[in-house]
Every structure is written in structure tokens, then in C-alpha cells.
Design an enzyme around this catalytic site. Structure first.
Site, PDB file in Angstrom:
ATOM      1  N   GLY A  46       0.838  -1.188   0.000  1.00 54.60           N
ATOM      2  CA  GLY A  46       0.000   0.000   0.000  1.00 54.60           C
ATOM      3  C   GLY A  46       0.873   1.238   0.000  1.00 54.60           C
ATOM      4  N   GLN A  51       3.186  10.034   1.275  1.00 50.94           N
ATOM      5  CA  GLN A  51       4.472   9.331   1.300  1.00 50.94           C
ATOM      6  C   GLN A  51       5.359   9.703   0.117  1.00 50.94           C
ATOM      7  OE1 GLN A  51       2.514   5.262   2.074  1.00 50.94           O
ATOM      8  NE2 GLN A  51       4.470   5.105   3.123  1.00 50.94           N
ATOM      9  N   CYS A  99       5.961  -0.001   7.419  1.00 44.89           N
ATOM     10  CA  CYS A  99       5.607   1.095   6.530  1.00 44.89           C
ATOM     11  C   CYS A  99       6.842   1.505   5.735  1.00 44.89           C
ATOM     12  CB  CYS A  99       5.116   2.267   7.382  1.00 44.89           C
ATOM     13  SG  CYS A  99       4.713   3.731   6.430  1.00 44.89           S
ATOM     14  N   LEU A 100       6.664   1.778   4.454  1.00 40.39           N
ATOM     15  CA  LEU A 100       7.793   2.180   3.607  1.00 40.39           C
ATOM     16  C   LEU A 100       8.407   3.492   4.090  1.00 40.39           C
ATOM     17  CD1 LEU A 100       6.228   1.302   0.140  1.00 40.39           C
ATOM     18  CD2 LEU A 100       8.004   0.013   1.352  1.00 40.39           C
ATOM     19  N   HIS A 141      -4.252   1.592   7.854  1.00 42.71           N
ATOM     20  CA  HIS A 141      -2.878   2.117   7.791  1.00 42.71           C
ATOM     21  C   HIS A 141      -2.773   3.236   6.747  1.00 42.71           C
ATOM     22  CE1 HIS A 141       1.661   1.373   7.833  1.00 42.71           C
ATOM     23  NE2 HIS A 141       1.486   2.174   6.790  1.00 42.71           N
ATOM     24  N   GLU A 142      -3.317   2.988   5.552  1.00 39.58           N
ATOM     25  CA  GLU A 142      -3.170   3.966   4.464  1.00 39.58           C
ATOM     26  C   GLU A 142      -4.035   5.210   4.698  1.00 39.58           C
ATOM     27  OE1 GLU A 142      -0.678   3.551   2.670  1.00 39.58           O
ATOM     28  OE2 GLU A 142      -0.385   1.430   3.074  1.00 39.58           O
ATOM     29  N   HIS A 145      -2.472   7.583   7.013  1.00 37.51           N
ATOM     30  CA  HIS A 145      -1.470   8.458   6.381  1.00 37.51           C
ATOM     31  C   HIS A 145      -2.102   9.777   5.924  1.00 37.51           C
ATOM     32  CE1 HIS A 145       2.342   6.360   6.113  1.00 37.51           C
ATOM     33  NE2 HIS A 145       1.791   5.260   5.639  1.00 37.51           N
TER      34      HIS A 145
HETATM   35 NI    NI Z   1       2.682   3.347   5.569  1.00 41.12          NI
END
Ligand code: NI
Length: 174
Positions: A46, A51, A99-100, A141-142, A145
Site C-alpha cells: 500500500g 508518502q 511502513c515504507l 494504515h493507508e 497516512h
Molecule cells: Ni505506511
């Protein structure tokens, strides 16, 4: 298409709320394509627009993320514009959520087991669906963000401060 730079904590765009998308322009469509490509390249399941430094309410996720049969070869992704969780129920603990944008760290996070998501698809069509388990975790999670919230904001204060100290040390070393 292009691979975008994924920003990492404590970059400012990750910590502030994003604005609603007002009209799905060609620019938004291009951003979504680039986000999909960037997510698979990372690789991740995701990715949210903040991000990649764009504070707009857009997320993409691997359409096969919740499919146990998936061998990772499919690069199908789904984009949601202005997604919101309109109902949530049950509880699960995500297994080593990562998370990236949060490097070298993962943690178990308390999440809802089921969420109902309302959004627009990339064609501007309204949709509403129920997500369970892994997919429900990805949605939470997304969408977090888009409100400037990272999974490290949902763990204990002690664990969070240990992570923040680690990042501060890394930044000092650079
Ligand atoms: Ni993330």
C-alpha cells in the site's frame, strides 16, 4: 510512468493532514499510476500520496494483498480517491506492521477487524465496500497516512520513544 521518491519519517508531509481531491484530473491519474509503480518497486502492499510528498487524499494498494494464492507476479493495484472509513468493528492485532516511510521498524498494532470504506475510484465513481483482516489493516494504515498518522503513533509511548531516539541517532550520524 515513473518511480517516485518515498519520503521517510520525520518528513513533514507525513505528519500533516491531506486535503480532499477536487476533480480527478490527468495530473491525478498520472500520480496514481506513478504511485502504483512506486509501490510495487519498493516493494509494498500500500502507498498513500503524502508518502511521495503530495498531501492529497489518495491511496493505492495491491489488489492481491489479501489473496493467499498470490505469488506476487501480478502488478494489479487499486486506487482510492478521498477514502474514508464509515464503519468499523471487531479487533485484531496486525502482525509486525511496517511502513515504507518508517525504516527498519515493525510492530504489532491494534486494529479493527472489519471496516467499511467509502471512496471514489479513479473514474470518479462512488464505491463502498467492506474489508476484513489484512485488507482492513491496509485500509486503516493507508487512510491514517491521509490524516498525518503513522503506525508508530498507534503503539505504546515507550516503544515510540525508542524508535524516535533511534531515528534521531541515525540522522545525527549522517
Ligand atoms: Ni505506511
Amino acid at each position: 510512468m515513473a518511480i517516485l521518491k518515498i519520503l521517510t519519517y520525520p518528513e513533514k508531509s507525513l505528519l500533516q493532514p491531506s486535503v480532499k481531491v477536487d476533480g480527478i484530473t490527468d495530473e491525478i491519474k498520472k500520480l496514481v499510476e506513478d504511485m502504483g509503480e512506486t509501490m510495487f518497486e519498493a516493494p509494498g502492499v500500500g502507498l498513500a500520496a503524502p508518502q511521495v510528498g503530495v498531501n492529497k487524499r489518495i491511496i493505492v494498494y495491491d489488489s492481491n494483498a489479501a489473496n493467499p494464492e498470490d505469488d506476487g507476479s501480478s502488478k494489479d493495484f487499486t486506487a482510492l480517491i478521498n477514502p474514508e472509513i464509515i464503519h468499523s468493528s471487531g479487533s485484531i492485532v496486525s502482525d509486525q506492521e511496517a511502513c515504507l516511510s518508517v525504516v527498519d521498524y515493525s510492530a504489532d498494532v491494534n486494529r479493527y477487524e472489519t471496516v467499511v470504506v467509502k471512496a471514489l475510484d479513479i473514474g470518479g465513481k462512488a464505491l463502498e465496500f467492506e474489508a476484513h483482516g489484512i485488507l482492513a489493516v491496509i485500509m486503516q494504515h493507508e487512510i491514517d497516512h491521509l490524516d498525518g498518522i503513522l503506525f508508530i503513533d498507534r503503539i505504546s509511548l515507550l516503544k515510540r520513544s525508542i524508535y524516535k531516539k533511534k531515528v534521531a541517532k541515525l540522522m545525527k550520524a549522517q
